[in-house]
Design a protein around this motif. Structure first.
Motif, PDB file in Angstrom:
ATOM      1  N   VAL A 110      19.539  48.401  63.642  1.00  6.16           N
ATOM      2  CA  VAL A 110      20.107  48.601  62.304  1.00  6.16           C
ATOM      3  C   VAL A 110      20.186  50.087  61.964  1.00  6.16           C
ATOM      4  O   VAL A 110      21.217  50.584  61.478  1.00  6.16           O
ATOM      5  N   GLU A 111      19.104  50.820  62.239  1.00 13.13           N
ATOM      6  CA  GLU A 111      19.097  52.248  61.931  1.00 13.13           C
ATOM      7  C   GLU A 111      20.035  53.019  62.852  1.00 13.13           C
ATOM      8  O   GLU A 111      20.655  54.008  62.444  1.00 13.13           O
ATOM      9  N   ALA A 112      20.159  52.563  64.105  1.00 14.86           N
ATOM     10  CA  ALA A 112      21.092  53.213  65.032  1.00 14.86           C
ATOM     11  C   ALA A 112      22.531  53.037  64.545  1.00 14.86           C
ATOM     12  O   ALA A 112      23.349  53.966  64.648  1.00 14.86           O
ATOM     13  N   ILE A 113      22.856  51.874  64.014  1.00 17.12           N
ATOM     14  CA  ILE A 113      24.196  51.634  63.466  1.00 17.12           C
ATOM     15  C   ILE A 113      24.463  52.562  62.289  1.00 17.12           C
ATOM     16  O   ILE A 113      25.536  53.165  62.168  1.00 17.12           O
ATOM     17  N   ARG A 114      23.457  52.709  61.417  1.00 19.57           N
ATOM     18  CA  ARG A 114      23.619  53.589  60.246  1.00 19.57           C
ATOM     19  C   ARG A 114      23.854  55.036  60.665  1.00 19.57           C
ATOM     20  O   ARG A 114      24.761  55.711  60.146  1.00 19.57           O
ATOM     21  N   VAL A 115      23.068  55.508  61.626  1.00 11.72           N
ATOM     22  CA  VAL A 115      23.169  56.909  62.048  1.00 11.72           C
ATOM     23  C   VAL A 115      24.465  57.159  62.804  1.00 11.72           C
ATOM     24  O   VAL A 115      25.179  58.142  62.548  1.00 11.72           O
ATOM     25  N   ASN A 116      24.807  56.296  63.745  1.00 11.37           N
ATOM     26  CA  ASN A 116      25.988  56.518  64.588  1.00 11.37           C
ATOM     27  C   ASN A 116      27.291  56.370  63.817  1.00 11.37           C
ATOM     28  O   ASN A 116      28.269  57.070  64.104  1.00 11.37           O
ATOM     29  N   LEU A 117      27.321  55.440  62.853  1.00 13.02           N
ATOM     30  CA  LEU A 117      28.531  55.256  62.063  1.00 13.02           C
ATOM     31  C   LEU A 117      28.584  56.203  60.872  1.00 13.02           C
ATOM     32  O   LEU A 117      29.638  56.389  60.263  1.00 13.02           O
ATOM     33  N   GLY A 118      27.427  56.788  60.533  1.00 16.87           N
ATOM     34  CA  GLY A 118      27.382  57.730  59.425  1.00 16.87           C
ATOM     35  C   GLY A 118      27.677  57.099  58.079  1.00 16.87           C
ATOM     36  O   GLY A 118      28.280  57.726  57.209  1.00 16.87           O
ATOM     37  N   ILE A 119      27.233  55.850  57.904  1.00 17.98           N
ATOM     38  CA  ILE A 119      27.477  55.146  56.651  1.00 17.98           C
ATOM     39  C   ILE A 119      26.150  54.697  56.044  1.00 17.98           C
ATOM     40  O   ILE A 119      25.148  54.553  56.741  1.00 17.98           O
ATOM     41  N   GLY A 120      26.158  54.495  54.748  1.00 15.30           N
ATOM     42  CA  GLY A 120      24.985  53.970  54.064  1.00 15.30           C
ATOM     43  C   GLY A 120      25.028  52.447  54.023  1.00 15.30           C
ATOM     44  O   GLY A 120      25.954  51.865  53.457  1.00 15.30           O
ATOM     45  N   LEU A 121      24.062  51.817  54.627  1.00 16.95           N
ATOM     46  CA  LEU A 121      24.042  50.355  54.669  1.00 16.95           C
ATOM     47  C   LEU A 121      23.434  49.758  53.410  1.00 16.95           C
ATOM     48  O   LEU A 121      23.837  48.680  52.969  1.00 16.95           O
ATOM     49  N   GLY A 122      22.457  50.447  52.844  1.00 16.90           N
ATOM     50  CA  GLY A 122      21.756  49.884  51.705  1.00 16.90           C
ATOM     51  C   GLY A 122      20.929  48.683  52.104  1.00 16.90           C
ATOM     52  O   GLY A 122      20.870  48.299  53.277  1.00 16.90           O
ATOM     53  N   LEU A 123      20.277  48.071  51.146  1.00 17.95           N
ATOM     54  CA  LEU A 123      19.447  46.906  51.436  1.00 17.95           C
ATOM     55  C   LEU A 123      20.301  45.706  51.850  1.00 17.95           C
ATOM     56  O   LEU A 123      19.969  44.993  52.804  1.00 17.95           O
ATOM     57  N   THR A 124      21.423  45.495  51.155  1.00 16.24           N
ATOM     58  CA  THR A 124      22.284  44.353  51.463  1.00 16.24           C
ATOM     59  C   THR A 124      22.856  44.448  52.869  1.00 16.24           C
ATOM     60  O   THR A 124      22.876  43.460  53.623  1.00 16.24           O
TER      61      THR A 124
END
Length: 254
Positions: A105-119
């Motif tokens: 999950v954190e790798a997706i956030r960092v690599n895509l450069g987007i904010g996932l938020g809790l949802t």
């Protein structure tokens, strides 16, 4: 036992794997439990998130402190449950799955450069849990059991394949284990025991506590080893319908 007629053949029922499927949902369920606690905790949750806001923002900058604390609580709870399953149930894969899911999950956030938020994190964890359940079900479908006049054959496994053949004259006992769900839905585990007690595991009693091991292990702290039934898909006829009839087939030699 290939090429010969079997009087019975079967594989684990889907309902017998309910516990395995439920373990795949531990990350999502843990977050749900923490969210419920947050809902009924009043100002306590908000006060703690305020105190720890600097740390929470440093770890999860795309979430407000309150959501970050909820997520942190879910992560900690699920990892503790995974550790408990490992220690008591000797199943490390739940813990491995959880760690990999959170890292992914954190790798997706960092690599895509987007904010996932809790949802967003909950949605990705739910997706990973569903994928893990599909993998567990694929493993279930690999297990095949058969009974013939020559004995019992068991085979299966996804990453590690296990094949076991117990000839009829090597069988000293047949034990039927019916868990609670088994009594409700009509399935059970048929454990074939040999004179060497193959098919049983050992529980090491450690002065009021126990630690289980499959087959072989070291006795710690002066405890004593006690033989017990450890029904697993690879060492018994696991989770099949009408287990008593299967036991009769084995004992009667078809």
């Amino acid at each position: 036992m290939k090429g010969e007629a079997s009087c019975w053949e079967g594989s684990p029922t889907r309902i017998s794997y309910l516990g395995q499927y439920a373990r795949a949902l531990v990350p999502v369920v843990s977050l749900g439990l923490v969210a419920v606690f947050r809902l009924f905790s009043g100002d306590l949750f908000r006060d703690v998130s305020g105190v720890a806001s600097f740390v929470l923002r440093g770890i999860w900058p795309d979430m407000p402190p309150l959501d970050a604390l909820t997520y942190a609580g879910g992560v900690i709870l699920s990892l503790l449950l995974g550790l408990l399953v490992w220690v008591i149930g000797l199943d490390i894969w739940v813990l491995v799955f959880e760690v990999l899911a959170y890292l992914a999950v954190e790798a997706i956030r960092v690599n895509l450069g987007i904010g996932l938020g809790l949802t967003g994190r909950i949605l990705f964890l739910a997706l990973f849990s569903f994928a893990w359940m599909l993998l567990i079900d694929a493993q279930r479908k690999t297990y095949r059991y058969s009974v013939s006049h020559r004995g019992v054959a068991m085979s299966g496994g996804l990453l590690r394949r296990v094949e076991r053949h117990v000839s009829g004259d090597a069988i000293s006992d047949v034990i039927v284990v019916k868990p609670l769900l088994g009594r409700l839905f009509g399935f059970g585990h048929v454990v074939v025991v040999t004179p060497s007690q193959l098919g049983l595991g050992e529980t090491y009693s450690l002065g009021g506590g126990t630690a289980s091991r499959k087959g072989l292990g070291a006795i710690v702290g002066g405890g004593r080893a006690v033989r017990e039934v450890l029904a697993k898909p690879w060492n018994c006829i696991f989770g099949v319908k009408n287990p008593d009839r299967v036991k009769d087939y084995i004992l009667d030699g078809c």
